[in-house]
Design a protein around this motif. Structure first.
Motif, PDB file in Angstrom:
ATOM      1  N   GLY A  38      -6.872 -10.268  -4.031  1.00  0.00           N
ATOM      2  CA  GLY A  38      -7.289  -9.026  -3.378  1.00  0.00           C
ATOM      3  C   GLY A  38      -8.684  -9.118  -2.790  1.00  0.00           C
ATOM      4  N   GLU A  39      -9.582  -9.799  -3.502  1.00  0.00           N
ATOM      5  CA  GLU A  39     -10.941  -9.981  -2.982  1.00  0.00           C
ATOM      6  C   GLU A  39     -10.945 -10.851  -1.737  1.00  0.00           C
ATOM      7  OE1 GLU A  39     -13.803  -8.649  -3.727  1.00  0.00           O
ATOM      8  OE2 GLU A  39     -12.953  -7.400  -5.325  1.00  0.00           O
ATOM      9  N   LEU A  40     -10.055 -11.851  -1.694  1.00  0.00           N
ATOM     10  CA  LEU A  40      -9.960 -12.698  -0.500  1.00  0.00           C
ATOM     11  C   LEU A  40      -9.536 -11.881   0.717  1.00  0.00           C
ATOM     12  CD1 LEU A  40      -8.325 -15.981  -1.877  1.00  0.00           C
ATOM     13  CD2 LEU A  40     -10.654 -15.681  -1.019  1.00  0.00           C
ATOM     14  N   LEU A  41      -8.690 -10.880   0.489  1.00  0.00           N
ATOM     15  CA  LEU A  41      -8.300  -9.997   1.599  1.00  0.00           C
ATOM     16  C   LEU A  41      -9.500  -9.209   2.111  1.00  0.00           C
ATOM     17  CD1 LEU A  41      -4.901  -8.498   0.340  1.00  0.00           C
ATOM     18  CD2 LEU A  41      -5.240 -10.248   2.077  1.00  0.00           C
ATOM     19  N   SER A  97      -9.402   0.193  -3.113  1.00  0.00           N
ATOM     20  CA  SER A  97      -9.158  -1.084  -2.437  1.00  0.00           C
ATOM     21  C   SER A  97      -7.981  -1.809  -3.084  1.00  0.00           C
ATOM     22  CB  SER A  97     -10.408  -1.970  -2.521  1.00  0.00           C
ATOM     23  OG  SER A  97     -10.627  -2.395  -3.859  1.00  0.00           O
ATOM     24  N   LYS A  98      -7.428  -2.779  -2.352  1.00  0.00           N
ATOM     25  CA  LYS A  98      -6.320  -3.568  -2.898  1.00  0.00           C
ATOM     26  C   LYS A  98      -6.758  -4.366  -4.122  1.00  0.00           C
ATOM     27  CE  LYS A  98      -3.348  -4.027   1.157  1.00  0.00           C
ATOM     28  NZ  LYS A  98      -2.216  -3.381   0.503  1.00  0.00           N
ATOM     29  N   ALA A  99      -8.001  -4.814  -4.132  1.00  0.00           N
ATOM     30  CA  ALA A  99      -8.496  -5.549  -5.293  1.00  0.00           C
ATOM     31  C   ALA A  99      -8.523  -4.649  -6.524  1.00  0.00           C
ATOM     32  CB  ALA A  99      -9.889  -6.099  -5.003  1.00  0.00           C
ATOM     33  N   SER A 100      -8.948  -3.389  -6.357  1.00  0.00           N
ATOM     34  CA  SER A 100      -8.983  -2.459  -7.487  1.00  0.00           C
ATOM     35  C   SER A 100      -7.579  -2.134  -7.979  1.00  0.00           C
ATOM     36  CB  SER A 100      -9.703  -1.162  -7.079  1.00  0.00           C
ATOM     37  OG  SER A 100     -11.039  -1.426  -6.714  1.00  0.00           O
ATOM     38  N   TYR A 149       1.720  -9.633  -3.173  1.00  0.00           N
ATOM     39  CA  TYR A 149       1.180  -9.320  -1.845  1.00  0.00           C
ATOM     40  C   TYR A 149       2.137  -9.570  -0.678  1.00  0.00           C
ATOM     41  CZ  TYR A 149      -3.332  -8.539  -4.014  1.00  0.00           C
ATOM     42  OH  TYR A 149      -4.348  -8.031  -4.781  1.00  0.00           O
ATOM     43  N   LEU A 150       3.295 -10.139  -0.921  1.00  0.00           N
ATOM     44  CA  LEU A 150       4.217 -10.355   0.192  1.00  0.00           C
ATOM     45  C   LEU A 150       4.678  -9.044   0.838  1.00  0.00           C
ATOM     46  CD1 LEU A 150       5.548 -12.602   1.820  1.00  0.00           C
ATOM     47  CD2 LEU A 150       7.510 -12.500   0.258  1.00  0.00           C
ATOM     48  N   PRO A 151       5.000  -7.978   0.059  1.00  0.00           N
ATOM     49  CA  PRO A 151       5.369  -6.711   0.719  1.00  0.00           C
ATOM     50  C   PRO A 151       4.262  -6.138   1.602  1.00  0.00           C
ATOM     51  CG  PRO A 151       6.113  -6.698  -1.560  1.00  0.00           C
ATOM     52  CD  PRO A 151       5.230  -7.910  -1.399  1.00  0.00           C
ATOM     53  N   SER A 152       3.011  -6.141   1.117  1.00  0.00           N
ATOM     54  CA  SER A 152       1.935  -5.587   1.942  1.00  0.00           C
ATOM     55  C   SER A 152       1.642  -6.497   3.138  1.00  0.00           C
ATOM     56  CB  SER A 152       0.668  -5.390   1.101  1.00  0.00           C
ATOM     57  OG  SER A 152       0.213  -6.615   0.557  1.00  0.00           O
ATOM     58  N   TYR A 153       1.815  -7.813   2.975  1.00  0.00           N
ATOM     59  CA  TYR A 153       1.682  -8.743   4.104  1.00  0.00           C
ATOM     60  C   TYR A 153       2.713  -8.392   5.183  1.00  0.00           C
ATOM     61  CZ  TYR A 153       1.871 -13.094   6.800  1.00  0.00           C
ATOM     62  OH  TYR A 153       1.866 -14.025   7.821  1.00  0.00           O
ATOM     63  N   LEU A 171      -6.932 -16.322  12.959  1.00  0.00           N
ATOM     64  CA  LEU A 171      -6.579 -16.285  11.550  1.00  0.00           C
ATOM     65  C   LEU A 171      -6.810 -14.874  11.023  1.00  0.00           C
ATOM     66  CD1 LEU A 171      -8.280 -19.583  10.345  1.00  0.00           C
ATOM     67  CD2 LEU A 171      -5.920 -19.249  11.125  1.00  0.00           C
ATOM     68  N   ASP A 172      -5.891 -14.374  10.201  1.00  0.00           N
ATOM     69  CA  ASP A 172      -6.049 -13.036   9.664  1.00  0.00           C
ATOM     70  C   ASP A 172      -6.603 -13.108   8.250  1.00  0.00           C
ATOM     71  OD1 ASP A 172      -3.734 -12.941   7.610  1.00  0.00           O
ATOM     72  OD2 ASP A 172      -2.829 -13.754   9.430  1.00  0.00           O
ATOM     73  N   ASN A 173      -6.828 -11.949   7.641  1.00  0.00           N
ATOM     74  CA  ASN A 173      -7.455 -11.926   6.321  1.00  0.00           C
ATOM     75  C   ASN A 173      -6.525 -12.370   5.200  1.00  0.00           C
ATOM     76  OD1 ASN A 173      -5.901  -9.645   6.700  1.00  0.00           O
ATOM     77  ND2 ASN A 173      -7.241  -8.323   5.499  1.00  0.00           N
ATOM     78  N   TYR A 174      -5.266 -12.651   5.488  1.00  0.00           N
ATOM     79  CA  TYR A 174      -4.357 -13.213   4.483  1.00  0.00           C
ATOM     80  C   TYR A 174      -4.431 -14.737   4.441  1.00  0.00           C
ATOM     81  CZ  TYR A 174      -2.004  -8.778   3.488  1.00  0.00           C
ATOM     82  OH  TYR A 174      -1.720  -7.500   3.073  1.00  0.00           O
ATOM     83  N   PHE A 175      -5.158 -15.346   5.331  1.00  0.00           N
ATOM     84  CA  PHE A 175      -5.207 -16.804   5.422  1.00  0.00           C
ATOM     85  C   PHE A 175      -5.696 -17.434   4.114  1.00  0.00           C
ATOM     86  CE2 PHE A 175      -7.589 -20.710   6.310  1.00  0.00           C
ATOM     87  CZ  PHE A 175      -6.621 -21.467   6.952  1.00  0.00           C
ATOM     88  N   GLY A 176      -6.822 -16.949   3.584  1.00  0.00           N
ATOM     89  CA  GLY A 176      -7.370 -17.512   2.358  1.00  0.00           C
ATOM     90  C   GLY A 176      -6.452 -17.312   1.168  1.00  0.00           C
TER      91      GLY A 176
END
Length: 442
Positions: A394-397, A82-85, A269-273, A406-411
């Motif tokens: 990463g956990e917020l995603l 995962s992205k968080a890991s 996270y801007l590149p993955s966004y 709203l997408d999962n990047y909102f938080g």
């Protein structure tokens, strides 16, 4: 140790008084209290700035490249994680980069430069060689995060401390010039990885980054020098946690912790966004280079104005600007590619001062021969904030599903903007405790 006569130097523009210790002290009195005359110019002083610049290219350049590394590993070697890991790998790198300063700073004050810089350079290059052949999660964690982070701390912290030995009136500008190296490294390394990983392979792309780092490390060893007398042996290796009992210092430390926490979120996270918005892998990877290119100007220009209008004043403005553009531009950007690119440029510029001026703020309320200890104390606490910044984002995603447009990047984006707002508030409070609420150069 007395400095050489500086009669051949043109006098710098006068500045308002600056605080040191517990009383308000003029710049000339600061020199007398430190038993040191600051050249504030000339080849020896600017040669140290060049040496500091060379030290920051590999150490901070790697930190400014973690967005590309994160996106690459998520698509390739660690695609099952995962992205968080994956975020923990780079969060730990930044953690050790800052955490090491709590001991590196006192060692620098007590023993000087070379016992830290030389082994730090060797370890930093070695970590890149390990990173180039890593395949398993634990290998990235041990090679890049632990070895790379600790080694980078041994390179970066003394390179910042040396500038405080040579500059007083022009300290913000000198530190800003040196800090542009992080932006340069953040341009060069992502471009190399994104363009060479496909043709030569990821291992050779990282090895080339290592070869470039060898050159910059060698130049830093040759050019960096200290001037302030070493501390009394009784003080050697002591950390300065008790300095946090000084209210303005503790408020400033809180502000720096928050601003570095917030900075890591777009950097990572801007590149993955951008990838998730269909920007294309090549351009998404190069967003890190665009952001870092803009940050070069964001380190020099604020430094120039900080020497004239006050370092704290400039930090308040830049933190506020980062909060505004995060809420006004990144949050509503969605699939608007122009808005994403505009945010990368504007955020890169306004966030640049977080790296270049934060150490100057610490130096402004510290004695020169104690700067290393107080800097180390501040950035020990910064390390704790940066340790959790990337994984929390990463956990917020992961926990926030898209809903109602709203997408999962909102938080994640809201968190970034709110933390910048809090950093701005703490800079204001620290400044108010130091010089009051009226407008002054501070």
């Amino acid at each position: 140790m007395k400095a050489n006569n500086r009669s051949d130097l043109s006098p710098p523009p006068p500045l308002a008084s600056t605080n040191i210790g517990s009383s308000s002290t003029s710049l000339n009195e600061m020199e007398q209290e430190c038993n040191l005359i600051f050249p504030d110019g000339g080849w020896p002083a600017w040669g140290v700035v060049i040496g500091s610049w060379c030290a920051m290219v590999p150490s901070f350049g790697l930190m400014n490249s973690i967005g590309v590394f994160e996106a690459w590993l998520a698509d390739h070697q660690l695609k099952d994680y995962s992205k968080a890991s994956i975020g923990w790998i780079f969060s730990l790198y930044v953690f050790f980069l800052y955490f090491g300063s709590i001991q590196v700073g006192p060692i620098f004050d007590a023993h000087g430069l070379k016992p830290l810089l030389i082994p730090g350079c060797v370890g930093l290059v070695g970590s890149l060689m390990v990173f180039s052949v890593a395949e398993e999660y634990y290998q990235f964690m041990l090679g890049f995060s632990v070895l790379g982070g600790i080694s980078s701390s041994m390179v970066f912290t003394p390179s910042v401390g040396c500038i405080a030995h040579w500059f007083l009136r022009r300290r913000a500008l000198a530190t800003g010039v040196a800090a542009t190296a992080g932006g340069i490294g953040g341009i060069i390394f992502p471009v190399l990885v994104s363009n060479l990983a496909g043709s030569l392979g990821f291992p050779w792309a990282i090895r080339i980054v290592g070869f470039i780092s060898v050159m910059f490390c060698a130049l830093s060893v040759a050019l960096l020098r200290t001037r302030a007398p070493l501390l009394n042996p009784i003080q050697k290796g002591k950390m300065d946690i008790k300095s946090l009992s000084e209210l303005r210092f503790s408020l400033l430390t809180a502000a720096i912790v928050l601003i570095d926490f917030a900075l890591l979120i777009p950097v990572t996270y801007l590149p993955s966004y951008a990838q998730s918005r269909g920007l294309g892998d090549s351009l998404a990877y190069n967003l890190s280079s665009i952001l870092n290119a803009a940050s070069i100007f964001g380190r020099i220009v604020p430094g120039y104005f900080a020497d004239r209008f006050g370092c704290f004043n400039v930090m308040i403005i830049t933190a506020f600007a980062c909060s505004v553009i995060t809420f006004a531009l990144w949050l509503p950007s969605q699939s608007n590619h122009t808005a994403i690119l505009a945010y990368a440029v504007l955020f890169g510029f306004w966030s640049g001062s977080a790296i270049s001026l934060s150490p100057v703020c610490v130096a402004q309320i510290s004695k020169t021969d104690e700067f290393g200890k107080r800097y180390g104390t501040t950035y020990f606490l910064v390390s704790l904030g940066t340790l959790i910044a990337i994984p929390i984002a990463g956990e917020l995603l992961k926990v926030q599903p898209p809903n109602e447009g709203l997408d999962n990047y909102f938080g994640l984006i809201v968190l970034c903007g709110l933390v910048y707002s809090c950093a701005c508030l703490f800079f204001i409070l620290s400044r108010a405790v130091s010089v009051g609420w009226g407008f002054k150069v501070f």
